[in-house]
Write an enzyme that holds these catalytic residues in place. Structure first.
Site, PDB file in Angstrom:
ATOM      1  N   ARG A 258      -3.014  -5.150   4.987  1.00 35.80           N
ATOM      2  CA  ARG A 258      -2.273  -3.940   4.149  1.00 35.80           C
ATOM      3  C   ARG A 258      -1.499  -3.131   5.132  1.00 35.80           C
ATOM      4  O   ARG A 258      -2.122  -2.620   6.280  1.00 35.80           O
ATOM      5  CB  ARG A 258      -3.214  -3.132   3.412  1.00 35.80           C
ATOM      6  CG  ARG A 258      -2.227  -1.834   2.751  1.00 35.80           C
ATOM      7  CD  ARG A 258      -3.203  -1.367   1.804  1.00 35.80           C
ATOM      8  NE  ARG A 258      -3.137  -2.081   0.380  1.00 35.80           N
ATOM      9  CZ  ARG A 258      -3.827  -1.622  -0.660  1.00 35.80           C
ATOM     10  NH1 ARG A 258      -4.141  -0.400  -0.877  1.00 35.80           N
ATOM     11  NH2 ARG A 258      -3.966  -2.518  -1.706  1.00 35.80           N
TER      12      ARG A 258
ATOM     13  N   HIS B  25       1.835  -7.594  -3.585  1.00 40.43           N
ATOM     14  CA  HIS B  25       0.471  -7.481  -3.373  1.00 40.43           C
ATOM     15  C   HIS B  25       0.024  -8.799  -4.137  1.00 40.43           C
ATOM     16  O   HIS B  25      -0.749  -8.647  -5.345  1.00 40.43           O
ATOM     17  CB  HIS B  25       0.177  -6.051  -4.259  1.00 40.43           C
ATOM     18  CG  HIS B  25      -1.369  -5.648  -4.006  1.00 40.43           C
ATOM     19  ND1 HIS B  25      -2.191  -6.380  -3.418  1.00 40.43           N
ATOM     20  CD2 HIS B  25      -1.836  -4.420  -4.249  1.00 40.43           C
ATOM     21  CE1 HIS B  25      -3.364  -5.979  -3.403  1.00 40.43           C
ATOM     22  NE2 HIS B  25      -3.252  -4.523  -3.855  1.00 40.43           N
TER      23      HIS B  25
ATOM     24  N   ARG C  46     -10.391  -0.490  -3.420  1.00 38.15           N
ATOM     25  CA  ARG C  46     -10.781  -2.012  -4.049  1.00 38.15           C
ATOM     26  C   ARG C  46     -10.390  -3.213  -3.179  1.00 38.15           C
ATOM     27  O   ARG C  46     -11.129  -3.934  -2.970  1.00 38.15           O
ATOM     28  CB  ARG C  46      -9.710  -2.233  -5.395  1.00 38.15           C
ATOM     29  CG  ARG C  46     -10.347  -1.661  -6.557  1.00 38.15           C
ATOM     30  CD  ARG C  46      -9.348  -1.317  -7.445  1.00 38.15           C
ATOM     31  NE  ARG C  46      -8.771  -0.242  -6.912  1.00 38.15           N
ATOM     32  CZ  ARG C  46      -9.082   1.148  -6.991  1.00 38.15           C
ATOM     33  NH1 ARG C  46     -10.176   1.309  -7.519  1.00 38.15           N
ATOM     34  NH2 ARG C  46      -8.565   2.012  -6.169  1.00 38.15           N
ATOM     35  N   THR C  47      -8.909  -3.173  -2.914  1.00 40.37           N
ATOM     36  CA  THR C  47      -8.706  -4.398  -1.990  1.00 40.37           C
ATOM     37  C   THR C  47      -9.329  -4.733  -0.738  1.00 40.37           C
ATOM     38  O   THR C  47      -9.834  -5.898  -0.663  1.00 40.37           O
ATOM     39  CB  THR C  47      -7.108  -4.162  -1.808  1.00 40.37           C
ATOM     40  OG1 THR C  47      -6.470  -3.576  -2.978  1.00 40.37           O
ATOM     41  CG2 THR C  47      -6.600  -5.660  -1.169  1.00 40.37           C
TER      42      THR C  47
ATOM     43  N   LYS D 133      -1.208   3.831  19.536  1.00 41.20           N
ATOM     44  CA  LYS D 133      -1.039   3.813  21.059  1.00 41.20           C
ATOM     45  C   LYS D 133       0.539   2.940  21.087  1.00 41.20           C
ATOM     46  O   LYS D 133       0.951   2.777  22.182  1.00 41.20           O
ATOM     47  CB  LYS D 133      -1.886   3.064  21.967  1.00 41.20           C
ATOM     48  CG  LYS D 133      -3.311   3.859  22.206  1.00 41.20           C
ATOM     49  CD  LYS D 133      -4.358   2.879  22.567  1.00 41.20           C
ATOM     50  CE  LYS D 133      -5.482   3.258  22.248  1.00 41.20           C
ATOM     51  NZ  LYS D 133      -6.506   2.254  22.612  1.00 41.20           N
TER      52      LYS D 133
HETATM   53  N1   CP Z   1      -5.402  -2.183  -6.601  1.00 40.73           N
HETATM   54  C1   CP Z   1      -5.369  -1.747  -5.429  1.00 40.73           C
HETATM   55  O1   CP Z   1      -4.660  -2.167  -4.333  1.00 40.73           O
HETATM   56  O2   CP Z   1      -6.380  -0.687  -5.145  1.00 40.73           O
HETATM   57  P1   CP Z   1      -6.513  -0.192  -3.745  1.00 40.73           P
HETATM   58  O3   CP Z   1      -5.422   0.633  -3.232  1.00 40.73           O
HETATM   59  O4   CP Z   1      -7.891   0.846  -3.825  1.00 40.73           O
HETATM   60  O5   CP Z   1      -6.957  -1.301  -2.697  1.00 40.73           O
END
Ligand code: CP
Length: 306
Positions: free
Chosen positions: A101, A129, A51-52, A80
């Site tokens: 991320r 998040h 999603r993100t 590396k």
């Molecule tokens: N909600 C969320 O962070 O989903 P993903 O891990 O798929 O990005």
């Protein structure tokens, strides 16, 4: 140039502005379809995501911009030994804005400190998040009509769930929000949240184990997956993973206007039979996520569409 690393990086006023802009974009997407012509978003994902990452990429594409990046650490020069600080210095030469991320808490903060472009934390370990939080706030505000005067139940893995931690932090800013934390004792909220955020600020909360007992009292039920990737051993994960399963029978106990949110991915904690219930809004939530990320990209790039 501003980065967004934690929900605290945005004031209530800024979040309100983002939600207003997100609503406007959702209502009139064509007005914004060239807002980011010539701009590039980099998505640097050292940890898996559906999603993100794709929501950020869809957001930039719908704004007329372009995207580049990597979806796994092992397809980058991190393998590396390249540091996050060096990587972001390089990416700053290629892109106008970046979503990152990383499994290590604080990595996006390190990136922001070494970057000449805005960095958005797309999830760092069990920490924060913030764009999921914006998604959650925007969904609740749009579908419930308010962010104050709510009883919000968080259910599942409250220890490792960074979306839970970020949303609690954001909701503390709204008047008369009461929290009910539903988890096995091993997966309760971390002490710093209980002590420093809730007790210190006199925020009302309860910690319970049984979901059925408190379901009738909730305005919002925020379900979460048990985070296998953050467990130290498989045995504990297997023991706890199906502790809660929201099914039709349990939904019959809830109010008619309760909303069920989930940051997704879902594993077993919500039975698929619940998906048809109009109170189950987790797939709508995904769509709100794209619009609020469009709003955030515009804000951080200081682009105004008249
Ligand atoms: N909600 C969320 O962070 O989903 P993903 O891990 O798929 O990005």
């Amino acid at each position: 140039m501003k980065s967004v690393i934690s929900p605290l990086d945005l004031s209530v006023e800024e979040i309100n502005e983002l939600m207003e802009l997100g609503s406007e974009i959702k209502a009139r997407p064509e007005k914004y379809s060239h807002a980011c012509d010539g701009k590039i978003l980099a998505t640097l994902f050292y940890e898996p995501s559906t999603r993100t990452r794709l929501s950020f990429e869809a957001a930039m594409l719908h704004l007329g911009g372009k995207t580049l990046g990597f979806a796994t650490a092992d397809s980058s020069s991190a393998t590396k030994g390249e540091t996050v600080a060096d990587t972001i210095k390089v990416i700053s030469k290629f892109a106008d804005i970046c979503a990152m991320r990383h499994p290590k808490e604080g990595a996006p903060q390190v990136a922001a400190a070494n970057s000449t472009i805005p960095v958005i934390n797309a999830g760092d370990g069990g920490h924060h998040h913030p764009t999921q939080t914006l998604t959650d706030l925007f969904t609740i505000k749009s579908l419930k009509g308010r962010l104050d005067n709510l009883v919000v139940g968080f259910c599942g893995d409250l220890k490792f769930g960074r979306t839970v931690h970020s949303l609690i932090r954001a909701l503390i800013n709204y008047p008369n929000v009461r929290f009910i934390f539903i988890s096995p004792k091993e997966l309760r909220i971390p002490d710093y949240i209980r002590n420093d955020w809730l007790l210190r600020n006199d925020i009302p909360f309860e910690e319970v184990t049984k979901l059925e007992e408190i379901l009738p009292t909730l305005d919002i039920l925020y379900m979460t997956r048990v985070q296998r990737e953050r467990f130290f051993n498989e045995e504990d994960y297997v023991r706890l993973k199906d502790f809660y399963i929201l099914d039709k029978k349990k939904m019959d106990l809830a109010r008619e206007d309760m909303l069920v949110l989930h940051p997704l991915p879902r594993v077993n904690e919500i039975s698929v039979e619940v998906d048809k219930d109009p109170r189950a809004v987790y797939f709508e939530q995904v769509e709100y996520g794209m619009y609020i990320r469009m709003a955030l990209i515009l804000k951080l790039l200081e682009i105004n569409v008249e």
